[in-house]
Design a protein around this motif. Structure first.
Motif, PDB file in Angstrom:
ATOM      1  N   LEU A 116      -3.244 -10.915  -4.830  1.00 19.11           N
ATOM      2  CA  LEU A 116      -2.314 -10.682  -4.379  1.00 19.11           C
ATOM      3  C   LEU A 116      -2.769  -9.003  -3.986  1.00 19.11           C
ATOM      4  O   LEU A 116      -2.425  -8.759  -2.587  1.00 19.11           O
TER       5      LEU A 116
ATOM      6  N   PHE B 144      -4.696 -10.101  -0.312  1.00 15.47           N
ATOM      7  CA  PHE B 144      -3.492 -10.366   0.980  1.00 15.47           C
ATOM      8  C   PHE B 144      -2.705  -9.202   0.898  1.00 15.47           C
ATOM      9  O   PHE B 144      -3.058  -8.377   2.366  1.00 15.47           O
ATOM     10  N   PHE B 145      -2.459  -7.707   0.418  1.00 12.49           N
ATOM     11  CA  PHE B 145      -1.665  -6.882   0.059  1.00 12.49           C
ATOM     12  C   PHE B 145      -2.809  -6.079   1.185  1.00 12.49           C
ATOM     13  O   PHE B 145      -2.121  -4.841   1.629  1.00 12.49           O
ATOM     14  N   SER B 146      -4.195  -6.012   0.418  1.00 13.63           N
ATOM     15  CA  SER B 146      -4.941  -4.945   1.299  1.00 13.63           C
ATOM     16  C   SER B 146      -5.682  -5.606   2.822  1.00 13.63           C
ATOM     17  O   SER B 146      -5.714  -4.264   3.162  1.00 13.63           O
TER      18      SER B 146
ATOM     19  N   ARG C 167      -3.497  -7.111   4.759  1.00 14.31           N
ATOM     20  CA  ARG C 167      -2.235  -7.366   5.294  1.00 14.31           C
ATOM     21  C   ARG C 167      -2.242  -6.718   7.144  1.00 14.31           C
ATOM     22  O   ARG C 167      -1.768  -7.182   7.560  1.00 14.31           O
ATOM     23  N   LYS C 168      -1.625  -5.666   6.218  1.00 12.92           N
ATOM     24  CA  LYS C 168      -1.765  -4.275   7.193  1.00 12.92           C
ATOM     25  C   LYS C 168      -2.749  -4.085   7.588  1.00 12.92           C
ATOM     26  O   LYS C 168      -3.184  -2.459   7.294  1.00 12.92           O
TER      27      LYS C 168
ATOM     28  N   LEU D 238      -4.833   0.494  -0.046  1.00 14.48           N
ATOM     29  CA  LEU D 238      -4.552  -0.576  -0.708  1.00 14.48           C
ATOM     30  C   LEU D 238      -6.064  -1.409   0.257  1.00 14.48           C
ATOM     31  O   LEU D 238      -7.316  -1.833  -0.224  1.00 14.48           O
ATOM     32  N   GLN D 239      -5.875  -0.682   1.894  1.00 15.55           N
ATOM     33  CA  GLN D 239      -6.989  -0.465   2.272  1.00 15.55           C
ATOM     34  C   GLN D 239      -7.934  -0.482   2.608  1.00 15.55           C
ATOM     35  O   GLN D 239      -9.616  -1.323   2.282  1.00 15.55           O
TER      36      GLN D 239
END
Lengths: 224, 324
Positions: free
Chosen positions: A38, A41-43, A45-46, A54-55
């Motif tokens: 997760l 994925f979330f880090s 995604r954008k 998160l990035q």
């Protein structure tokens, strides 16, 4: 205090042997894996030039661990083993920290997890060594300084697996036991959060780092 | 006077508790004294930041003390928990548990004092780096405590595993051997790890720019220094969890006790020696950062050679357990 020796086991008889599964550890490992997937994925995604929190965290972890790998090996090898090192560190960190959440346990508290990761590192290091040096030169290194030292050199190599996995296991297990026993003795008043901070966050992070770094060093010693 | 089993168990628990705390008090006191001595020197050097130095000294001493707090916990459990059992093995287990924790606390206590002292001196020399020095000291001391945590693990497993169903004759020696292997094995590694961390703190104070490689190599050196303590832990685990066939002869118990002693005593020297190696490597990385890769390689090779005597002990201990 009874929690010390309690293990949930699933025993499946197969061809006359009992296969024992440690349900607790498997469940906790899955939780860790889910958290990491997760996070990945979330880090990512954008992805943007102005990164979200998160990035930033993901970029920080990955770039630091890449640098660490690059310090130990050359650039080409670091590209190859970097992802492994990142994955290993994040998995261990998450595993060591998960025990701070009530009702969850560190999968690394069970010897099987560190031992399998240690064996994995050992196999990768020796495969890389054979690949980069050739079998002959690789085998010759065991006969240093004289040929009859070979059994001891082999034991020395195998002992590395034992030491790397027992180091992690002993620390995490020790921390968990201390927290459990001291909480029991003090009726969980005041002290346990501090112990959790020290043994959970601090020692957990250090040991995850030490394990990762030793794996990197074992690989780099073999490939050079 | 006729003693029944229960009396023997109480006697062993009292003796074990006394030994745990008595032996466990040695190391931390020496380490803390060393820290305080260095802090005095540091304040005299740079009286302007005496408050920071005092804080750092107290934090360092608190970590050095944790080894003896482990011993205190074990001693308390031995004294205040009532163990009922119908086997003489339990008496040996109590004694072994105390001895293991007592010996195990010596090295880590002394060792953790070194980085704390060096951090105090470093702050006096380089006040701008106090944050980084404190972090390095905490990391170094925490890794230094690892051998005493190993001893604690063995000691608790001894206390809370039920050995009474096993055959008395070899098991009493096996549990005593496990205590010696894990406890004595932790002495050298704790001390050696402290030497490494000390030179890490000194190095950062000397050359703040080299802080990252110094901390990394320090951790690596400390981790390798602990290897022999881990062999001790391994032999301890094998002795505790392998079930040995009952015997009337005195030879097999002595082989098991000998295995524990062999690994425990054999681990002291390599731990300290590897500590010397890593101390020097870290020291010179702070002076010559460009040569980090070569120095690290040389350190690892040197440590591997210094460790070979520990591996001989491991081999002999395994032979004693599985062959004799």
């Amino acid at each position: 205090m009874e929690e010390l020796g309690k293990v949930h086991q699933l025993i499946i008889p197969l061809f006359g042997r009992d296969l024992t599964f440690n349900l607790d550890v498997i469940l906790m490992t899955w939780i860790v894996i889910t958290v990491l997937i997760l996070f990945g994925f979330f880090s990512s995604r954008k992805k943007s030039l102005l990164p979200g929190p998160l990035q930033v965290l993901g970029e920080l972890l990955v770039s630091q661990l890449y640098n660490l790998t690059e310090d130990a090996m050359d650039k080409e090898k670091a590209e190859k083993y970097g992802p492994l090192v990142c994955a290993l560190f994040m998995f261990l960190l998450c595993s060591n920290w998960i025990g701070m959440i009530p009702h969850l346990h560190e999968p690394t508290k069970d010897l099987n997890t560190p031992l399998s990761l240690g064996i994995m590192g050992f196999c990768i290091a020796h495969y890389a060594g054979i690949k980069s040096k050739g079998l002959k030169k690789y085998a010759k290194e065991y006969c240093e300084p004289i040929f009859f030292m070979m059994p001891l050199n082999v034991i020395g190599e195998l002992a590395k697996v034992v030491s790397i996995s027992f180091r992690l296991f002993g620390n995490i297990m020790g921390g968990a036991i201390i927290i459990l026993v001291v909480s029991y003795l003090t009726y969980s008043v005041i002290i346990p959060p501090f112990l959790n901070a020290f043994f959970g966050i601090f020692v957990g992070a250090i040991q995850a780092f030490v394990f990762t770094m030793l794996t990197v060093v074992y690989i780099s010693v073999q490939v050079k | 006077m006729d003693f029944d089993i229960q009396t023997w168990i109480s006697v062993a628990a009292f003796m074990g508790g006394a030994l745990a705390m008595g032996l466990g008090a040695i190391g931390a006191a020496i380490g803390e004294g060393y820290t305080a001595a260095q802090a005095n020197a540091a304040v005299s050097r740079n009286p302007g930041i005496s408050g920071d130095i005092l804080k750092s000294m107290l934090v360092g001493q608190a970590i050095a003390e944790s080894a003896s707090i482990f011993a205190l916990v074990v001693a308390m459990i031995l004294l205040f928990t009532s163990f009922t059992s119908q086997s003489y093995v339990t008496a040996c287990v109590m004694l072994s548990s105390g001895l293991c924790m007592g010996f195990g606390a010596i090295g880590s206590g002394v060792g953790s004092g070194f980085p704390a002292g060096a951090a105090c001196m470093g702050m006096a020399r380089q006040p701008a780096m106090s944050g980084r020095l404190t972090t390095n000291m905490l990391i170094g001391s925490a890794v230094c405590q690892t051998p005493s945590i190993f001893a604690l693990v063995t000691s608790f497993i001894l206390l809370f595993t039920d050995f009474s169903a096993r055959a008395v004759s070899p098991t009493w020696a096996a549990v005593l051997g496990a205590g010696f292997a894990s406890g004595l094995g932790a002495v050298g590694s704790g001390l050696g790890g402290g030497l490494v961390a000390e030179s890490g703190c000194k190095g950062i104070a000397r050359q703040p720019l080299s802080a990252t490689p110094v901390t990394n190599v320090m951790l690596l050196g400390q981790a390798v220094t602990q290897t022999t303590a881990i062999y001790g832990l391994l032999i301890g685990f094998i002795l505790m969890f392998k079930s040995f066939p009952a015997t009337d002869s005195i030879a097999p118990p002595m082989a098991l006790l000998g295995a524990g002693l062999c690994m425990g005593i054999g681990a002291i020297g390599p731990g300290i020696g590897e500590g010397f190696t890593a101390r020097s490597a870290v020291k010179w990385i702070a002076r010559n950062e460009g040569a980090t890769a070569d120095l690290t390689r040389l350190m690892l090779v040197g440590q591997a050679v210094a460790e070979s005597t520990g591996i001989y002990s491991l081999v002999i201990a395994l032979i004693l357990i599985f062959v004799a």
